[in-house]
Design an enzyme around this catalytic site. Structure first.
Site, PDB file in Angstrom:
ATOM      1  N   ASN A   9       7.473 -62.384 -18.574  1.00  0.00           N
ATOM      2  CA  ASN A   9       7.806 -61.010 -18.966  1.00  0.00           C
ATOM      3  C   ASN A   9       7.850 -60.157 -17.701  1.00  0.00           C
ATOM      4  O   ASN A   9       6.807 -59.842 -17.141  1.00  0.00           O
ATOM      5  CB  ASN A   9       6.751 -60.500 -19.955  1.00  0.00           C
ATOM      6  CG  ASN A   9       6.987 -59.059 -20.364  1.00  0.00           C
ATOM      7  OD1 ASN A   9       8.011 -58.461 -20.028  1.00  0.00           O
ATOM      8  ND2 ASN A   9       6.030 -58.505 -21.102  1.00  0.00           N
ATOM      9  N   LYS A  11       8.656 -57.149 -17.516  1.00  0.00           N
ATOM     10  CA  LYS A  11       8.370 -55.739 -17.827  1.00  0.00           C
ATOM     11  C   LYS A  11       9.412 -54.854 -17.137  1.00  0.00           C
ATOM     12  O   LYS A  11      10.554 -55.269 -16.992  1.00  0.00           O
ATOM     13  CB  LYS A  11       6.924 -55.388 -17.444  1.00  0.00           C
ATOM     14  CG  LYS A  11       5.941 -56.415 -18.031  1.00  0.00           C
ATOM     15  CD  LYS A  11       4.502 -56.019 -17.934  1.00  0.00           C
ATOM     16  CE  LYS A  11       3.629 -57.103 -18.571  1.00  0.00           C
ATOM     17  NZ  LYS A  11       2.224 -56.760 -18.616  1.00  0.00           N
ATOM     18  N   HIS A  93       4.853 -56.077 -28.011  1.00  0.00           N
ATOM     19  CA  HIS A  93       4.001 -56.120 -26.819  1.00  0.00           C
ATOM     20  C   HIS A  93       3.038 -54.933 -26.837  1.00  0.00           C
ATOM     21  O   HIS A  93       3.394 -53.845 -27.284  1.00  0.00           O
ATOM     22  CB  HIS A  93       4.858 -56.102 -25.544  1.00  0.00           C
ATOM     23  CG  HIS A  93       4.059 -56.453 -24.334  1.00  0.00           C
ATOM     24  ND1 HIS A  93       3.251 -55.535 -23.711  1.00  0.00           N
ATOM     25  CD2 HIS A  93       3.911 -57.620 -23.672  1.00  0.00           C
ATOM     26  CE1 HIS A  93       2.639 -56.145 -22.696  1.00  0.00           C
ATOM     27  NE2 HIS A  93       3.020 -57.408 -22.653  1.00  0.00           N
ATOM     28  N   GLU A  95       2.131 -52.980 -24.647  1.00  0.00           N
ATOM     29  CA  GLU A  95       2.626 -51.784 -23.942  1.00  0.00           C
ATOM     30  C   GLU A  95       3.570 -50.985 -24.845  1.00  0.00           C
ATOM     31  O   GLU A  95       3.594 -49.756 -24.797  1.00  0.00           O
ATOM     32  CB  GLU A  95       3.299 -52.205 -22.622  1.00  0.00           C
ATOM     33  CG  GLU A  95       2.232 -52.672 -21.622  1.00  0.00           C
ATOM     34  CD  GLU A  95       2.690 -53.744 -20.658  1.00  0.00           C
ATOM     35  OE1 GLU A  95       3.909 -53.957 -20.501  1.00  0.00           O
ATOM     36  OE2 GLU A  95       1.808 -54.386 -20.041  1.00  0.00           O
ATOM     37  N   GLU A 163      -2.354 -61.792 -26.569  1.00  0.00           N
ATOM     38  CA  GLU A 163      -2.578 -61.143 -25.278  1.00  0.00           C
ATOM     39  C   GLU A 163      -3.659 -60.082 -25.429  1.00  0.00           C
ATOM     40  O   GLU A 163      -3.372 -58.952 -25.847  1.00  0.00           O
ATOM     41  CB  GLU A 163      -1.285 -60.466 -24.790  1.00  0.00           C
ATOM     42  CG  GLU A 163      -0.108 -61.404 -24.660  1.00  0.00           C
ATOM     43  CD  GLU A 163       0.947 -60.840 -23.706  1.00  0.00           C
ATOM     44  OE1 GLU A 163       1.101 -61.421 -22.624  1.00  0.00           O
ATOM     45  OE2 GLU A 163       1.574 -59.825 -24.024  1.00  0.00           O
ATOM     46  N   GLY A 169      -2.702 -57.444 -16.819  1.00  0.00           N
ATOM     47  CA  GLY A 169      -2.513 -56.729 -15.558  1.00  0.00           C
ATOM     48  C   GLY A 169      -3.805 -56.318 -14.879  1.00  0.00           C
ATOM     49  O   GLY A 169      -3.803 -55.511 -13.954  1.00  0.00           O
ATOM     50  N   SER A 209      -3.168 -61.899 -17.272  1.00  0.00           N
ATOM     51  CA  SER A 209      -3.649 -62.355 -15.967  1.00  0.00           C
ATOM     52  C   SER A 209      -3.579 -63.874 -15.775  1.00  0.00           C
ATOM     53  O   SER A 209      -4.421 -64.456 -15.088  1.00  0.00           O
ATOM     54  CB  SER A 209      -5.067 -61.831 -15.693  1.00  0.00           C
ATOM     55  OG  SER A 209      -5.065 -60.406 -15.671  1.00  0.00           O
TER      56      SER A 209
HETATM   57  P1  13P Z   1      -0.034 -60.016 -16.690  1.00  0.00           P
HETATM   58  O1  13P Z   1       0.258 -61.496 -16.573  1.00  0.00           O
HETATM   59  O2  13P Z   1       0.560 -59.218 -15.561  1.00  0.00           O
HETATM   60  O3  13P Z   1      -1.470 -59.751 -16.935  1.00  0.00           O
HETATM   61  O4  13P Z   1       0.761 -59.503 -17.990  1.00  0.00           O
HETATM   62  C1  13P Z   1       0.659 -60.223 -19.166  1.00  0.00           C
HETATM   63  C2  13P Z   1       1.639 -59.700 -20.145  1.00  0.00           C
HETATM   64  O5  13P Z   1       1.514 -58.588 -20.633  1.00  0.00           O
HETATM   65  C3  13P Z   1       2.779 -60.552 -20.492  1.00  0.00           C
HETATM   66  O6  13P Z   1       3.490 -60.036 -21.567  1.00  0.00           O
END
Ligand code: 13P
Length: 246
Positions: A9, A11, A93, A95, A163, A169, A209
């Site tokens: 992803n 983002k 997601h 976010e 997740e 992150g 992560s």
């Molecule tokens: P990170 O791997 O940067 O922690 O993000 C995970 C994520 O949100 C994947 O959709």
């Protein structure tokens, strides 16, 4: 039975230059026969990345709407993805839930609409830190799963991504045991609420992560069928993650 699944992803990251570099990097990775790889660039770059990638690697969008077309400024539809030869979308997601106020119900509607259009869905769920600390992780993911499951008739084209929000992150990866516990709970939830077939066949990914160093031990857990990778999907170490279940 379940093929391993690695999602990347991106983002809201990248540029024409970086997308080109990542396509070259991805095309250089040997994808094991038991592993499926899907990367999700920002919508604007999806087509270019799709055109550049070798055919073993698929692309996804990071969101779609619940209408095929019309006066919905800023949105894209799963029908448009199909039109462009894109077979996957990430929905729900954390976010999108947090910053764009997407509810369980909207995520469910988006899931139903994408599946009906023939687009496969990576459906994301996961608890926040305060929810884990309040010991309500299972209630939260069950509630999120329920809204998604209400929209799914055929689980063949759905991948679930667990997740935990506190791990996204942050560099604070869930321990393999923490992840496995939730994955086992989710699989049992599918068995109890959908069918044994859905429980046996649906891939449940871990995200938060994940990196080249922790992917092997996480991937060794029986109910972890792959990863949804954020930050590390923009780096060469994504290659190690692709190889984590070889
Ligand atoms: P990170 O791997 O940067 O922690 O993000 C995970 C994520 O949100 C994947 O959709």
């Amino acid at each position: 039975v379940r093929n391993f699944f690695i999602g990347g992803n991106w983002k809201m990251n990248g540029s024409v230059k970086q997308a080109k570099e990542l396509v070259e990097l991805l095309n250089g990775f040997e994808v094991p026969a038991n592993t499926e790889v899907v990367v999700a660039p920002p919508a604007l770059y999806v087509d270019r990345v799709n055109q550049g990638l070798k055919k073993e690697i698929k692309v996804a969008a990071q969101n779609t709407y619940t209408k095929a077309s019309g006066a919905y400024t800023g949105e894209i539809s799963p029908q448009m993805l199909k039109d462009m030869g894109v077979d996957w979308v990430i929905l729900g997601h954390s976010e999108r839930r947090e910053y764009f106020k997407e509810s369980d119900e909207l995520v469910g509607e988006k899931t139903a609409f994408a599946l009906d259009a023939g687009v496969s869905v990576i459906a994301c769920i996961g608890e926040k830190l305060e929810e884990r600390e309040a010991n309500i992780t299972e209630d939260v993911v069950a509630r999120q799963m329920k809204a998604i499951a209400a929209s799914v008739k055929d689980w063949t084209n759905v991948v679930v991504a667990y997740e935990p929000v506190w791990a996204i992150g942050t560099g604070k990866v869930a321990t393999p045991e923490q992840a496995q516990d939730v994955h086992a709970f989710l699989r049992k939830w599918l068995a109890d609420n959908v069918s044994q077939k859905a429980a046996d066949e649906t891939r449940i990914l871990y995200g938060g992560s994940v990196n080249g160093g922790n992917c092997k031990t996480l991937g060794g857990k029986p109910d972890i069928d792959g990863f949804l990778v954020g930050g590390a999907s923009l780096k060469p170490e994504f290659g190690e993650i692709i190889l984590s279940r070889q």
